[in-house]
Design a protein around this motif. Structure first.
Motif, PDB file in Angstrom:
ATOM      1  N   LEU A  16      -3.456  -2.996   8.319  1.00  0.00           N
ATOM      2  CA  LEU A  16      -4.008  -3.519   9.571  1.00  0.00           C
ATOM      3  C   LEU A  16      -3.565  -4.965   9.745  1.00  0.00           C
ATOM      4  O   LEU A  16      -3.814  -5.816   8.882  1.00  0.00           O
ATOM      5  CB  LEU A  16      -5.541  -3.437   9.557  1.00  0.00           C
ATOM      6  CG  LEU A  16      -6.145  -2.036   9.439  1.00  0.00           C
ATOM      7  CD1 LEU A  16      -7.668  -2.126   9.403  1.00  0.00           C
ATOM      8  CD2 LEU A  16      -5.694  -1.144  10.580  1.00  0.00           C
ATOM      9  N   ASP A  17      -2.923  -5.241  10.856  1.00  0.00           N
ATOM     10  CA  ASP A  17      -2.404  -6.566  11.156  1.00  0.00           C
ATOM     11  C   ASP A  17      -3.523  -7.599  11.140  1.00  0.00           C
ATOM     12  O   ASP A  17      -4.541  -7.453  11.802  1.00  0.00           O
ATOM     13  CB  ASP A  17      -1.749  -6.531  12.541  1.00  0.00           C
ATOM     14  CG  ASP A  17      -1.119  -7.853  12.943  1.00  0.00           C
ATOM     15  OD1 ASP A  17      -0.666  -8.591  12.055  1.00  0.00           O
ATOM     16  OD2 ASP A  17      -1.071  -8.132  14.152  1.00  0.00           O
ATOM     17  N   GLY A  18      -3.330  -8.653  10.337  1.00  0.00           N
ATOM     18  CA  GLY A  18      -4.300  -9.731  10.276  1.00  0.00           C
ATOM     19  C   GLY A  18      -5.499  -9.467   9.392  1.00  0.00           C
ATOM     20  O   GLY A  18      -6.304 -10.365   9.161  1.00  0.00           O
ATOM     21  N   ILE A  19      -5.635  -8.232   8.907  1.00  0.00           N
ATOM     22  CA  ILE A  19      -6.766  -7.880   8.051  1.00  0.00           C
ATOM     23  C   ILE A  19      -6.279  -7.535   6.643  1.00  0.00           C
ATOM     24  O   ILE A  19      -6.656  -8.171   5.663  1.00  0.00           O
ATOM     25  CB  ILE A  19      -7.559  -6.707   8.651  1.00  0.00           C
ATOM     26  CG1 ILE A  19      -8.163  -7.119   9.998  1.00  0.00           C
ATOM     27  CG2 ILE A  19      -8.662  -6.243   7.692  1.00  0.00           C
ATOM     28  CD1 ILE A  19      -8.881  -6.014  10.718  1.00  0.00           C
ATOM     29  N   ASP A  20      -5.427  -6.513   6.551  1.00  0.00           N
ATOM     30  CA  ASP A  20      -4.866  -6.132   5.259  1.00  0.00           C
ATOM     31  C   ASP A  20      -3.654  -6.974   4.890  1.00  0.00           C
ATOM     32  O   ASP A  20      -3.277  -7.050   3.717  1.00  0.00           O
ATOM     33  CB  ASP A  20      -4.432  -4.654   5.272  1.00  0.00           C
ATOM     34  CG  ASP A  20      -5.588  -3.720   5.551  1.00  0.00           C
ATOM     35  OD1 ASP A  20      -6.726  -4.039   5.149  1.00  0.00           O
ATOM     36  OD2 ASP A  20      -5.365  -2.670   6.181  1.00  0.00           O
TER      37      ASP A  20
END
Length: 279
Positions: free
Chosen positions: A38-42
């Motif tokens: 997930l972009d910006g999360i993972d």
């Protein structure tokens, strides 16, 4: 009854900042051979470029599903909120299609806006929405202002190579040929959903100067916010930042370009987004 403002992760607004500002950010996914992130999360921007450099196969990206939008819409509707979703250009992603499918399952006031842009350009539009909400405008009034404002937003960027954009299907083989010569740095633009190659210059320093020159020639409205962004190593971006501050006079937002846009431009890019003085 309030207004929920929602955007996607290509706005480069990170989750911690979004929470502080009562903004919902739906992540777009980046797919490597070892899994989906997930972009910006993972994946932080720094970690993404490390993985991209080491990957045997270039990563791809995939939009959120209609169900993911449904979950977020339902939460807002149950609170009695109106919803304004400001999303990456439909010409660049299927994210808006997913949002519109989800919207059809609700009767509440839900607006899905094609920003006609992405990355730091999208951030400018989201920032305007947050400002207008703070001023007390209704959802309909905010949408009306955003539809007018997006026509004034433009982005210029230099990239190290066009190969990432070509392989990702964002540029044709013919357009991508502009960046095949040794040490040539393509200058690209994005406005009104159109992504294209403006020109090409030799060397990074010349590319950085040309991006700023083109923006100034275009006509920057310095009464409105200005954003710059970079992909990959921040150190190589610093001269561009300093040049932008010295010549433009101010920079309101500086963003690291995350995994979704980074998958298509690669490391070594720098961009400026701004409002034109007149359309």
């Amino acid at each position: 009854m309030g207004i929920t403002i929602l955007t996607d992760s290509t706005s480069e607004i990170l989750p911690a900042e979004a929470r502080k500002r009562n903004l919902v950010v739906i992540p777009i996914k980046t797919v490597f051979e070892d899994g989906v992130y997930l972009d910006g999360i993972d994946l932080t921007a720094e970690t993404f470029y490390e993985k991209q450099a080491a990957a045997k196969k270039l990563p791809s990206t995939t939009q959120p599903s209609p169900m993911e939008f449904e979950d977020l819409f339902r939460e807002a509707v149950e609170r009695g909120d109106s919803i304004i979703a400001i999303l990456i250009a439909e010409s660049l992603s299927g994210t808006i299609q997913s949002a519109n499918i989800a919207r059809s399952n609700f009767e509440g006031e839900i607006y899905v806006i094609d920003s006609e842009c992405t990355t730091i350009s999208l951030r400018l539009l989201v920032e305007l929405a947050l400002e207008l909400r703070e001023k007390g405008l209704s959802a309909g009034e905010i949408v009306e202002e955003l539809e007018k404002a997006k026509k004034r937003i433009k982005l210029y960027a230099y990239v190290d190579t066009l190969e990432y954009l070509r392989k990702g299907g964002r540029l044709s083989n013919t357009a991508a040929f502009a960046g095949t010569l040794l040490d040539v740095k393509p200058i690209i633009y994005l406005r009104d959903s159109e992504l294209g190659v403006k020109t090409k210059v030799r060397g990074v320093k010349n590319a950085q100067k040309e991006v700023i020159r083109l923006a100034l020639e275009d006509g920057i409205d310095t009464d409105m916010p200005i954003a710059i962004g970079y992909s990959g190593n921040r150190d190589t971006f610093e001269p561009f930042y300093e040049l932008a501050v010295d010549t433009v006079g101010k920079i309101d937002y500086v963003s690291a370009i995350g995994s979704v846009i980074g998958a298509h431009v690669g490391p070594g890019a720098g961009a400026i987004a701004y409002y034109k003085k007149d359309c």
